[in-house]
Write an enzyme that holds these catalytic residues in place. Structure first.
Site, PDB file in Angstrom:
ATOM      1  N   PRO A   2      40.055  40.583  40.525  1.00  0.00           N
ATOM      2  CG  PRO A   2      39.588  38.227  40.940  1.00  0.00           C
ATOM      3  CD  PRO A   2      39.235  39.276  40.045  1.00  0.00           C
ATOM      4  CD  GLU A   3      44.793  44.480  38.551  1.00  0.00           C
ATOM      5  OE1 GLU A   3      45.787  45.113  38.833  1.00  0.00           O
ATOM      6  OE2 GLU A   3      43.826  45.122  38.046  1.00  0.00           O
TER       7      GLU A   3
END
Length: 278
Positions: A2-3
């Site tokens: 997750p960015e």
DNA sequence: CACTCTCCCTGAAAGC
DNA sequence: TGCTTTCAGGGAGAGT
């Protein structure tokens, strides 16, 4: 992993099932993740209505109706699994919330690099996890001039600088690599050579890549409601990331059969094309 | 202060 | 086939 775009999508998913709802049950199934869960975590959430779910860089903020704010980070393997059916938590489901509409939200994180804690509205801005964060790259205030100013005088490479959350908050390895490729800037270039013309290319490149990723995430949002939901994991069309040895897809490279390279910068893999990124 | 390195953790993939 | 090793990554904190 997750960015910013994944966190944004997770936030939208959480907002749709939490905003305006009451947290009926809180099941804290271990003592902590990257940091210990604070004392009283369950009682802070239990019985409260969620007024708003937003994001600050890669942090998820859940505002409660009594002034408390839940602060969560997905680390690199964290997911929020939303289900409208009754599901029994597994080994890596560390916190399970149940709303007054019987929706279950499980914070799942096998590697436990994520975190979840709470603070208050008042203390939020000065919170130690948030106070040093740089501007969000999707903010209007994030302009070539602002980026130029923070890169000026820096001798480290531009790749490592963009990974530094104090300069820009929300980018991770994938989107830094992709943005630099789109902008045609070498990750090895010194930061101080970027202000000016290159920053004028880089800022729109970052925004474009992030917007496209959010759109791609948005299109799969529906699936997250399924019990088997893969919230936080998306298939993206990478141009360079994890493509070592494969062909660069840029028009000017494709005929020449140029290959994507992998190097290590500040202990992290960097993927780039030495032909079209200078 | 600027910057790099180490560590936390697990599962997937590579190596033997 | 199956066991062992390696690697990935975000960010805090230590080290240079």
């Amino acid at each position: 992993m997750p960015e910013l775009p994944e966190v944004e999508t997770v936030c939208r998913g959480l907002a749709s099932c939490l905003e305006g709802r009451r947290i009926e049950r809180v099941d804290v199934r271990r003592s902590g993740m990257r940091i210990p869960f604070p004392k009283g975590l369950a009682s802070v959430m239990q019985g409260r209505k969620v007024t708003r779910v937003t994001r600050k860089a890669k942090y998820i903020l859940m505002y409660l109706d009594d002034g408390h704010v839940i602060l969560a980070h997905l680390g690199m393997s964290g997911r929020m699994v939303i289900s409208s059916e009754k599901v029994s938590p597994g080994r890596h489901d560390h916190i399970v919330l149940t709303t007054n509409e019987a929706t279950t939200i499980m914070f799942n994180d096998p590697r436990r690099f994520g975190l979840l804690t709470f603070t208050t509205d008042q203390e939020l801005a000065g919170h130690r996890l948030l106070r040093d964060l740089g501007p969000d790259p999707l903010d209007r205030g994030f302009t070539p001039e602002v980026l130029s100013q923070s890169l000026r005088g820096r001798s480290t490479n531009i790749k490592s600088a963009l990974m530094d959350q104090k300069l820009i908050a929300g980018l991770g390895n994938i989107y830094v690599c992709e943005s630099l490729h789109w902008a045609g800037i070498s990750p090895r270039r010194r930061s101080l050579s970027v202000p000016g013309l290159r920053a004028k290319r880089l800022v729109p490149a970052i925004k474009k890549i992030l917007h496209e990723a959010i759109l791609a995430g948005g299109s799969t949002l529906r699936d997250h409601i399924q019990p088997s939901g893969e919230l936080g994991y998306f298939q993206h069309q990478f141009h360079v990331y994890d493509r070592e040895g494969e062909e660069c897809l840029r028009d000017t490279c494709i005929a020449k059969g140029v290959r994507i390279k992998r190097i290590v910068q500040s202990g992290r893999s960097t993927f780039y094309c030495s032909e079209c990124q200078r």
